[in-house]
Motif scaffolding. Structure first.
Motif, PDB file in Angstrom:
ATOM      1  N   MET A  75       0.847  -1.195   0.000  1.00 20.88           N
ATOM      2  CA  MET A  75       0.000   0.000   0.000  1.00 20.88           C
ATOM      3  C   MET A  75       0.882   1.245   0.000  1.00 20.88           C
ATOM      4  N   PRO A  76       0.718   2.152  -0.947  1.00 19.29           N
ATOM      5  CA  PRO A  76       1.614   3.291  -1.025  1.00 19.29           C
ATOM      6  C   PRO A  76       1.366   4.369   0.030  1.00 19.29           C
ATOM      7  N   ALA A  77       0.169   4.446   0.601  1.00 20.55           N
ATOM      8  CA  ALA A  77      -0.136   5.592   1.467  1.00 20.55           C
ATOM      9  C   ALA A  77      -0.753   5.153   2.800  1.00 20.55           C
ATOM     10  N   ARG A  78      -0.549   5.996   3.816  1.00 15.77           N
ATOM     11  CA  ARG A  78      -1.149   5.789   5.134  1.00 15.77           C
ATOM     12  C   ARG A  78      -2.424   6.613   5.245  1.00 15.77           C
ATOM     13  N   TYR A  79      -3.489   5.952   5.612  1.00 19.62           N
ATOM     14  CA  TYR A  79      -4.789   6.626   5.693  1.00 19.62           C
ATOM     15  C   TYR A  79      -4.775   7.757   6.722  1.00 19.62           C
ATOM     16  N   ASP A  80      -4.181   7.508   7.889  1.00 19.49           N
ATOM     17  CA  ASP A  80      -4.232   8.504   8.954  1.00 19.49           C
ATOM     18  C   ASP A  80      -3.449   9.766   8.606  1.00 19.49           C
ATOM     19  N   HIS A  81      -2.391   9.660   7.807  1.00 21.54           N
ATOM     20  CA  HIS A  81      -1.603  10.830   7.422  1.00 21.54           C
ATOM     21  C   HIS A  81      -2.177  11.542   6.201  1.00 21.54           C
ATOM     22  N   LEU A  82      -2.976  10.843   5.437  1.00 19.38           N
ATOM     23  CA  LEU A  82      -3.420  11.347   4.144  1.00 19.38           C
ATOM     24  C   LEU A  82      -4.806  11.961   4.167  1.00 19.38           C
ATOM     25  N   ILE A  83      -5.686  11.440   4.999  1.00 21.22           N
ATOM     26  CA  ILE A  83      -7.101  11.715   4.864  1.00 21.22           C
ATOM     27  C   ILE A  83      -7.463  13.192   5.009  1.00 21.22           C
ATOM     28  N   ILE A  84      -6.881  13.906   5.956  1.00 26.05           N
ATOM     29  CA  ILE A  84      -7.250  15.303   6.172  1.00 26.05           C
ATOM     30  C   ILE A  84      -6.844  16.167   4.981  1.00 26.05           C
ATOM     31  N   ASP A  85      -5.608  16.002   4.510  1.00 23.58           N
ATOM     32  CA  ASP A  85      -5.140  16.810   3.380  1.00 23.58           C
ATOM     33  C   ASP A  85      -5.906  16.476   2.101  1.00 23.58           C
ATOM     34  N   VAL A  86      -6.239  15.210   1.908  1.00 22.62           N
ATOM     35  CA  VAL A  86      -7.015  14.835   0.731  1.00 22.62           C
ATOM     36  C   VAL A  86      -8.425  15.408   0.802  1.00 22.62           C
ATOM     37  N   LEU A  87      -9.029  15.392   1.982  1.00 23.82           N
ATOM     38  CA  LEU A  87     -10.358  15.985   2.140  1.00 23.82           C
ATOM     39  C   LEU A  87     -10.333  17.476   1.820  1.00 23.82           C
ATOM     40  N   SER A 114     -11.929  21.536  -1.868  1.00 26.39           N
ATOM     41  CA  SER A 114     -11.611  22.753  -2.621  1.00 26.39           C
ATOM     42  C   SER A 114     -11.989  22.630  -4.087  1.00 26.39           C
ATOM     43  N   LEU A 115     -11.997  21.404  -4.606  1.00 23.28           N
ATOM     44  CA  LEU A 115     -12.367  21.178  -6.008  1.00 23.28           C
ATOM     45  C   LEU A 115     -13.850  20.881  -6.179  1.00 23.28           C
ATOM     46  N   GLY A 116     -14.578  20.788  -5.074  1.00 18.90           N
ATOM     47  CA  GLY A 116     -15.999  20.507  -5.132  1.00 18.90           C
ATOM     48  C   GLY A 116     -16.326  19.044  -5.337  1.00 18.90           C
ATOM     49  N   ILE A 117     -15.312  18.188  -5.229  1.00 19.15           N
ATOM     50  CA  ILE A 117     -15.567  16.754  -5.363  1.00 19.15           C
ATOM     51  C   ILE A 117     -16.312  16.235  -4.142  1.00 19.15           C
ATOM     52  N   THR A 118     -15.960  16.747  -2.973  1.00 19.81           N
ATOM     53  CA  THR A 118     -16.629  16.387  -1.719  1.00 19.81           C
ATOM     54  C   THR A 118     -16.959  17.665  -0.960  1.00 19.81           C
ATOM     55  N   ASN A 119     -17.794  17.501   0.046  1.00 15.07           N
ATOM     56  CA  ASN A 119     -18.127  18.621   0.941  1.00 15.07           C
ATOM     57  C   ASN A 119     -18.378  18.043   2.331  1.00 15.07           C
ATOM     58  N   THR A 120     -17.288  17.592   2.940  1.00  9.39           N
ATOM     59  CA  THR A 120     -17.407  16.911   4.220  1.00  9.39           C
ATOM     60  C   THR A 120     -16.120  17.041   5.017  1.00  9.39           C
ATOM     61  N   SER A 121     -16.235  16.870   6.319  1.00 11.10           N
ATOM     62  CA  SER A 121     -15.056  16.814   7.189  1.00 11.10           C
ATOM     63  C   SER A 121     -14.962  15.462   7.883  1.00 11.10           C
ATOM     64  N   ASP A 122     -15.751  14.522   7.429  1.00 14.37           N
ATOM     65  CA  ASP A 122     -15.786  13.185   8.019  1.00 14.37           C
ATOM     66  C   ASP A 122     -14.554  12.393   7.555  1.00 14.37           C
ATOM     67  N   THR A 123     -13.682  12.046   8.500  1.00 12.65           N
ATOM     68  CA  THR A 123     -12.462  11.299   8.168  1.00 12.65           C
ATOM     69  C   THR A 123     -12.635   9.796   8.336  1.00 12.65           C
ATOM     70  N   THR A 124     -13.806   9.376   8.763  1.00 13.62           N
ATOM     71  CA  THR A 124     -14.022   7.941   8.975  1.00 13.62           C
ATOM     72  C   THR A 124     -14.640   7.267   7.762  1.00 13.62           C
ATOM     73  N   THR A 125     -15.145   8.059   6.843  1.00 11.12           N
ATOM     74  CA  THR A 125     -15.782   7.517   5.636  1.00 11.12           C
ATOM     75  C   THR A 125     -14.938   7.899   4.430  1.00 11.12           C
ATOM     76  N   PHE A 126     -14.735   6.923   3.565  1.00  9.22           N
ATOM     77  CA  PHE A 126     -13.904   7.162   2.380  1.00  9.22           C
ATOM     78  C   PHE A 126     -14.592   6.565   1.170  1.00  9.22           C
TER      79      PHE A 126
END
Length: 509
Positions: free
Chosen positions: A110-122, A127-139
């Motif tokens: 697996m190339p990435a760690r979920y806990d380090h990645l999720i906030i920045d990806v959200l 910002s691009l309008g792909i999502t509109n959430t702050s929920d880090t438990t759902t992907f």
């Protein structure tokens, strides 16, 4: 009267003795040639010179001309064969009691760690309008697709992305080489677009010689590397690893070989001890004019290798192919393939200028269309990739894998202590389900030298200058009996003819 006659007769002793010598006739050109023909060691010519009839002369002349033509044909063929530079390959087995232990590269599947990645990806997808959430438990799947675009954006901005991947300290439970402890400082790091951060043990570095790398007989050992790793599958990003639940990827390669682990890596399943026994195989190719092999590293490849923490890698044909494809994509699209993070340094065609290109967006079809167009066109391939010839020296390691169930009860507790002491968040059910977690994430791999015999495949010239000379000598001796002394006889005849011609020109006789 008698007195007068006596006065007119010259005394005998007054006549010079040279006057009584007969005048020597200088040899004519024809006699010089005939003398050569009678006395030469070349077969056939004496028969022509001795002939007393026209039929006999014609027979010997025809025989000489025919055999001379046959000899000329075979000699010409022999010389043409030499200039076609034929080769042959010899196989030899050489005992190398002390040989360089190969480089070993491993990555988490697996190339990435979920806990380090999720906030920045959200933040990025919001910002691009792909999502509109702050929920880090759902992907979601759309968020998984956006990860590569997020990482591409960071790379194009020259920002670090290593914090999103698994560090070696979070995975390496234990490392020993020939029963000596090794640590994370014994590995160099590089980025793979498929596996994230990867780590190489025993690569040759620019600031070291071959004495700076490990050998099989170090510390009285036989060449044995043991790695015990933990995959942390609870931190895997959903949808990225597809059907793989957990695992590691490993590659055994030469100390100076560029590790293309994305292509030739071996998958290691968790819950097992993997035994990888290797045998060394060396291929040596002749340089020009026999082959077009090269060891020269192009500028773009040097810039590419600079991304590998000072590793001293040699020329690689596969890396050259990657770079030439990137150069064509850059010319056509103004960006390069987003799946080749390390190959962003592009040599501008026709110049020595190196450009660090941006990565194409995943949805941009230009880079895939350009790559297909290049691979399907022989003319384009010859224009951009003609310099990508084979390596003059290629070292391979033939691996024999085997495995057994792991870990043991003892080492399960060792692994439990390692995971709990690390900074990595524990799974929610760790306290009650840690044994299952360990079995699903523990990977042990042991790389060992199987044999000190090395297979050497050496390309050699099957016809050299001495061989051609021997062939010419044998053919000329067989058909008309010509040797070097025969040639000197011919040279002597030419000299005599030229001297005779000079005498005629100067003295008229």
């Amino acid at each position: 009267m008698i007195q007068e006659m006596n006065n007119k007769v010259a005394p005998i002793d007054s006549v010079h003795h040279q006057a009584w010598k007969p005048e020597q006739r200088k040899p004519r050109r024809r006699s010089i040639i005939r003398e050569f023909a009678l006395n030469t060691s070349t077969h056939g010519l004496p028969g022509i010179a001795r002939s007393e009839s026209k039929h006999n002369c014609l027979f010997w002349t025809a025989s000489f001309v025919v055999f001379l033509a046959v000899m000329t044909f075979f000699i010409t063929q022999s010389i043409r064969d030499y200039f076609s530079y034929p080769t042959q390959t010899t196989l030899s087995y050489v005992v190398e009691r002390s040989q360089a232990f190969p480089a070993v590269t491993f990555c988490n599947y697996m190339p990435a760690r979920y806990d380090h990645l999720i906030i920045d990806v959200l933040n990025y997808t919001n910002s691009l309008g792909i999502t509109n959430t702050s929920d880090t438990t759902t992907f979601t799947v759309s968020q998984a697709v956006a990860i590569r675009e997020f990482l591409r954006h960071k790379l194009d901005a020259n920002q670090s992305i290593t914090e999103y991947f698994f560090s070696i300290d979070s995975m390496l439970i234990n490392c020993t080489y020939n029963n000596l402890q090794c640590t994370s400082s014994d590995f160099i790091t590089f980025l793979s677009s498929r596996y994230g951060s990867c780590y190489t043990f025993n690569a040759k570095l620019k600031n070291t010689s071959y004495t700076g790398i490990r050998y099989t007989n170090d510390n009285g050992g036989v060449g044995q590397l043991k790695l015990r790793l933990y995959a942390h599958s609870s931190l895997y990003v959903p949808y990225i690893s597809e059907e793989v639940a957990a695992g590691m990827v490993v590659m055994i390669h030469d100390n100076t070989q560029f590790p293309q682990i994305d292509i030739v890596g071996m998958n290691l399943a968790p819950g097992f001890k993997h035994q990888l026994n290797y045998r060394k195989k060396a291929n040596y190719f002749l340089s020009a004019p026999y082959t077009d092999c090269t060891d020269k590293i192009p500028l773009a490849m040097k810039a590419m290798f600079d991304r590998y923490e000072g590793a001293h890698y040699a020329y690689s044909q596969s890396a050259c192919f990657t770079l030439c494809v990137q150069a064509y994509i850059y010319q056509e699209c103004g960006c390069v393939s987003p799946v080749e993070w390390s190959a962003r340094s592009v040599a501008v065609p026709g110049t020595n200028r190196i450009v660090v290109a941006s990565l194409c967006a995943a949805e941009n079809p230009c880079y895939t269309e350009a790559a297909i167009r290049l691979s399907n066109s022989t003319d384009l391939w010859d224009e951009f990739c003609s310099d990508c010839t084979q390596e003059c020296t290629k070292i391979e390691y033939l691996v024999t894998p085997s495995l057994s169930k792991a870990p043991s009860t003892y080492f399960a507790y060792v692994t439990k202590a390692f995971v709990e002491a690390s900074s990595v968040p524990l799974p929610t059910n760790w306290s009650t389900n840690w044994i299952t977690e360990v079995e699903q994430n523990f990977v042990s791999v042991e790389i060992m030298c199987e044999s000190i015999q090395v297979e050497n495949y050496t390309q050699e010239a099957s016809l050299n200058a001495a061989g051609v000379l021997s062939n010419v000598g044998g053919l000329s001796g067989l058909w008309i009996g010509v040797s070097f002394l025969s040639i000197m006889e011919f040279v002597e005849m030419l000299y005599r003819l030229l001297r005779r011609q000079y005498q005629i020109y100067c003295y008229g006789a």
